[in-house]
Design an enzyme around this catalytic site. Structure first.
Site, PDB file in Angstrom:
ATOM      1  N   ASP A  46     -42.757  -7.247 -35.138  1.00 10.83           N
ATOM      2  CA  ASP A  46     -42.570  -6.143 -36.115  1.00 10.83           C
ATOM      3  C   ASP A  46     -42.149  -4.624 -35.118  1.00 10.83           C
ATOM      4  OD1 ASP A  46     -43.341  -5.138 -38.198  1.00 10.83           O
ATOM      5  OD2 ASP A  46     -45.541  -4.514 -37.720  1.00 10.83           O
ATOM      6  N   ASP A  85     -56.138 -14.089 -35.112  1.00 10.02           N
ATOM      7  CA  ASP A  85     -54.787 -14.344 -35.749  1.00 10.02           C
ATOM      8  C   ASP A  85     -54.229 -15.742 -35.378  1.00 10.02           C
ATOM      9  OD1 ASP A  85     -52.687 -13.583 -37.483  1.00 10.02           O
ATOM     10  OD2 ASP A  85     -51.348 -12.600 -35.920  1.00 10.02           O
ATOM     11  N   LYS A 120     -52.671 -19.122 -36.271  1.00 12.05           N
ATOM     12  CA  LYS A 120     -51.971 -19.546 -37.242  1.00 12.05           C
ATOM     13  C   LYS A 120     -50.640 -20.403 -36.459  1.00 12.05           C
ATOM     14  CE  LYS A 120     -49.514 -15.246 -37.922  1.00 12.05           C
ATOM     15  NZ  LYS A 120     -49.049 -14.180 -38.743  1.00 12.05           N
ATOM     16  N   ASN A 165     -48.241 -18.464 -34.253  1.00 16.43           N
ATOM     17  CA  ASN A 165     -48.495 -17.920 -33.010  1.00 16.43           C
ATOM     18  C   ASN A 165     -48.966 -18.897 -31.784  1.00 16.43           C
ATOM     19  OD1 ASN A 165     -48.128 -15.313 -34.022  1.00 16.43           O
ATOM     20  ND2 ASN A 165     -50.144 -15.004 -34.620  1.00 16.43           N
ATOM     21  N   ASP A 209     -49.045 -13.791 -28.780  1.00 14.50           N
ATOM     22  CA  ASP A 209     -49.301 -12.727 -29.709  1.00 14.50           C
ATOM     23  C   ASP A 209     -50.861 -12.415 -29.739  1.00 14.50           C
ATOM     24  OD1 ASP A 209     -48.680 -11.056 -31.456  1.00 14.50           O
ATOM     25  OD2 ASP A 209     -47.737 -12.238 -32.779  1.00 14.50           O
ATOM     26  N   THR A 225     -53.643 -12.897 -41.163  1.00 17.68           N
ATOM     27  CA  THR A 225     -52.756 -13.447 -42.018  1.00 17.68           C
ATOM     28  C   THR A 225     -53.280 -14.101 -43.354  1.00 17.68           C
ATOM     29  OG1 THR A 225     -51.315 -13.591 -40.057  1.00 17.68           O
ATOM     30  CG2 THR A 225     -50.845 -14.967 -41.916  1.00 17.68           C
TER      31      THR A 225
HETATM   32  N1  LIG Z   1     -43.455 -16.542 -24.101  1.00 15.90           N
HETATM   33  C1  LIG Z   1     -42.508 -16.880 -24.939  1.00 15.90           C
HETATM   34  N2  LIG Z   1     -41.620 -18.025 -24.854  1.00 15.90           N
HETATM   35  C2  LIG Z   1     -40.807 -18.218 -25.730  1.00 15.90           C
HETATM   36  N3  LIG Z   1     -40.774 -17.728 -26.843  1.00 15.90           N
HETATM   37  C3  LIG Z   1     -41.504 -16.815 -27.046  1.00 15.90           C
HETATM   38  C4  LIG Z   1     -42.473 -16.198 -26.132  1.00 15.90           C
HETATM   39  N4  LIG Z   1     -43.307 -15.287 -26.633  1.00 15.90           N
HETATM   40  C5  LIG Z   1     -42.636 -15.031 -28.014  1.00 15.90           C
HETATM   41  N5  LIG Z   1     -41.624 -15.728 -28.205  1.00 15.90           N
HETATM   42  C6  LIG Z   1     -40.856 -15.749 -29.318  1.00 15.90           C
HETATM   43  O1  LIG Z   1     -40.751 -14.480 -29.913  1.00 15.90           O
HETATM   44  C7  LIG Z   1     -41.293 -14.373 -31.323  1.00 15.90           C
HETATM   45  C8  LIG Z   1     -42.270 -13.132 -31.364  1.00 15.90           C
HETATM   46  O2  LIG Z   1     -43.082 -13.040 -30.435  1.00 15.90           O
HETATM   47  P1  LIG Z   1     -44.450 -12.178 -30.736  1.00 15.90           P
HETATM   48  O3  LIG Z   1     -44.782 -12.898 -31.908  1.00 15.90           O
HETATM   49  O4  LIG Z   1     -45.234 -12.205 -29.483  1.00 15.90           O
HETATM   50  O5  LIG Z   1     -43.695 -10.751 -30.916  1.00 15.90           O
HETATM   51  P2  LIG Z   1     -44.568  -9.509 -31.775  1.00 15.90           P
HETATM   52  O6  LIG Z   1     -43.711  -8.542 -31.714  1.00 15.90           O
HETATM   53  O7  LIG Z   1     -45.910  -9.458 -31.417  1.00 15.90           O
HETATM   54  O8  LIG Z   1     -44.719 -10.277 -33.158  1.00 15.90           O
HETATM   55  P3  LIG Z   1     -45.719  -9.747 -34.521  1.00 15.90           P
HETATM   56  O9  LIG Z   1     -45.150  -8.668 -35.327  1.00 15.90           O
HETATM   57  O10 LIG Z   1     -45.570 -10.950 -35.072  1.00 15.90           O
HETATM   58  O11 LIG Z   1     -46.912  -9.553 -33.776  1.00 15.90           O
HETATM   59  C9  LIG Z   1     -42.275 -15.681 -31.317  1.00 15.90           C
HETATM   60  O12 LIG Z   1     -42.312 -16.006 -32.634  1.00 15.90           O
HETATM   61  C10 LIG Z   1     -41.410 -16.858 -30.322  1.00 15.90           C
HETATM   62  O13 LIG Z   1     -40.327 -17.341 -31.258  1.00 15.90           O
END
Ligand SMILES: Nc1ncnc2c1ncn2[C@@H]1O[C@H](COP(=O)(O)OP(=O)(O)OP(=O)(O)O)[C@@H](O)[C@H]1O
Length: 449
Positions: A91, A206, A208, A211, A224, A269
């Protein structure tokens, strides 16, 4: 998003936009802890570092004790890394596969735009996420190595989960589902991760498939944590030990670690939200056991049990409908029972609400699970072998032209609409350093260079 990526429909956390639909009452004002490390609990053996592979086998060198993690002043900055490719978009930020210049090691770097966080009132969530990642040391929770900030961004340098997203792995399976045995395995790993979080005083909120990330070996890594909530007792209240089980084995009561803690935020969610969250009566760690019930159902039936046409239909179903099981695939009576017990609309009688994870682990559906050997069991899905840098278990994401990269990993994003009406609980007084409480640290784990 690429054409192939659009095949997968992603569910995003409804909060805070859904909040105005219901009278959710006051938000909890429980402060987050911004100090350094809380003692790590000894929960399970066989840790893993996503980078360490030899002959296709992960080596398990990390150990779990309160002395096994050392937090130091941050030893790196944005220019210490080279961007390889984008792995995911959230986001308010992006996650990149990066290579550390000095060591040549691969990491996942989450970069969050401060401007977007301020506009969307998500600062406190980023602080909580840092807190949880920096204090966690568990094989099924993604490892944080560094967190730091620049004028415009917050950075989380994490273990790179080469196996990609569990959500994607499910979507690409025949029938988009798993066998009952396969589902039990992943459910067990999730229980172990939730147990650890609850022990440390965190409610995840959260759960799902989106995550859950996969280690190259196929084991899960929860990620996440921006919707997670910390109880008023940093590090968690000490767990109560019950001696009263029929087999005489003492059980650790993880519900006691977040006892007396109710939070009112409308988060989660849509299809995974618990009835008490919809009712806005405040909720406890029992919400995580509800979401486990939904996850088990989804892994087996490739859909969630209360999904309606519109959001309000889904919420009505969650509040009022009993769980319905389809005829196929056929599942055991123990499986039906655990799903029904986890999806108890009354959180007070829900499985897990009495003594937490130990109660869930003792359900007969988990009788086949050797909890201590989980990390050594071959997972039902073993991701395609990857050299890491190819990111072959990830969707191909096109980076938007509107992003200007700086220092290889920094990014600028377009201004986005603010989330009207949502109060993130931060003191936004002019002149205040909103990110002053963000810890810039490097974390060393015993046994790792
Ligand atoms: N440690 C990791 N290793 C590999 N890929 C990752 C890792 N962390 C995140 N990702 C990739 O990045 C995507 C987004 O990560 P994350 O959901 O933590 O971001 P966010 O900005 O918190 O998203 P949200 O808005 O859903 O909370 C994940 O769905 C995954 O594809």
């Amino acid at each position: 998003m690429s054409a192939s990526a659009t095949r997968f429909i992603r569910r995003v956390a409804s909060a805070p936009n859904a909040k105005h639909l219901f009278s959710s009452g006051a938000r909890s004002g429980v402060p987050t802890k911004n100090g350094l490390l809380a003692p790590a609990e000894v929960v399970s053996p066989a840790p893993v570092n996503g980078q360490r592979q030899s002959n296709g086998k992960a080596s398990f060198r990390r150990t779990y004790s309160s002395n096994s993690i050392k937090v130091r002043s941050v030893e790196v900055g944005p220019s210490s890394f080279l961007k390889v490719k984008m792995l995911g978009k959230g986001d308010v930020g992006r996650v990149y596969l990066v290579r550390e210049k000095k060591s040549d090691k691969l990491y996942a770097m989450k970069v969050l735009s401060k401007k977007e966080m301020i506009e969307r009132k998500k600062i406190k969530r980023a602080l909580t996420e840092q807190e949880i990642l920096a204090t966690s040391n568990h094989p099924f929770i993604v490892t944080l190595y560094h967190s730091f900030q620049s004028e415009e961004y917050l950075y989380f340098c994490m273990e790179y989960c080469m196996g990609g997203e569990f959500f994607r792995a499910l979507q690409t399976r025949p029938g988009k589902c798993l066998s009952e045995d396969g589902s039990r395995f992943y459910a067990a790993e999730v229980v172990a991760a939730l147990e650890y979080l609850h022990l440390n005083g965190f409610i995840y909120r959260d759960l799902k498939p989106e995550n859950i990330l996969l280690h190259q070996s196929g084991h899960i890594m929860l990620s996440d944590f921006d919707l997670a909530k910390q109880s008023g007792h940093p590090g968690g209240r000490p767990a109560t030990i019950h001696q009263s089980e029929p087999n005489g084995i003492p059980i650790i009561d993880t519900m006691s670690c977040t006892a007396d803690f109710r939070t009112n935020s409308f988060v989660g969610t849509e299809e995974y939200i618990a009835p008490e969250v919809i009712a806005a009566q405040g909720h406890t760690a029992a919400v995580d056991w509800w979401t486990l019930g939904i996850l088990i159902y989804e892994m087996i039936f490739a859909t969630t049990p209360f999904k309606g046409k519109e959001r309000n239909d889904t919420f009505n179903n969650i509040r009022l409908l009993p769980v319905h099981f389809r005829d196929t695939p056929r599942i055991s009576s123990a499986c039906k029972d655990i799903v029904i017990r986890l999806l108890d609309k009354d959180e007070r009688s829900r499985l897990g609400s009495r003594s937490g994870a130990s109660e869930v682990k003792q359900h007969k559906w988990f009788a086949k699970i050797s909890w201590g050997l989980l990390r050594h069991t071959r997972p039902p899905i073993v991701p395609a072998a990857s050299n890491g840098a190819d990111a072959m278990n990830f969707r191909h994401l096109k980076e938007s032209n509107s992003l200007h990269l700086e220092n290889q990993t920094g990014l600028r994003t377009r201004a986005s609409p603010s989330t009207a009406g949502y109060d993130d609980g931060m003191d936004m007084s002019p002149g205040r350093d909103l990110f002053g409480a963000f810890n810039s640290v490097t974390i060393h784990y015993d046994g790792e260079s």
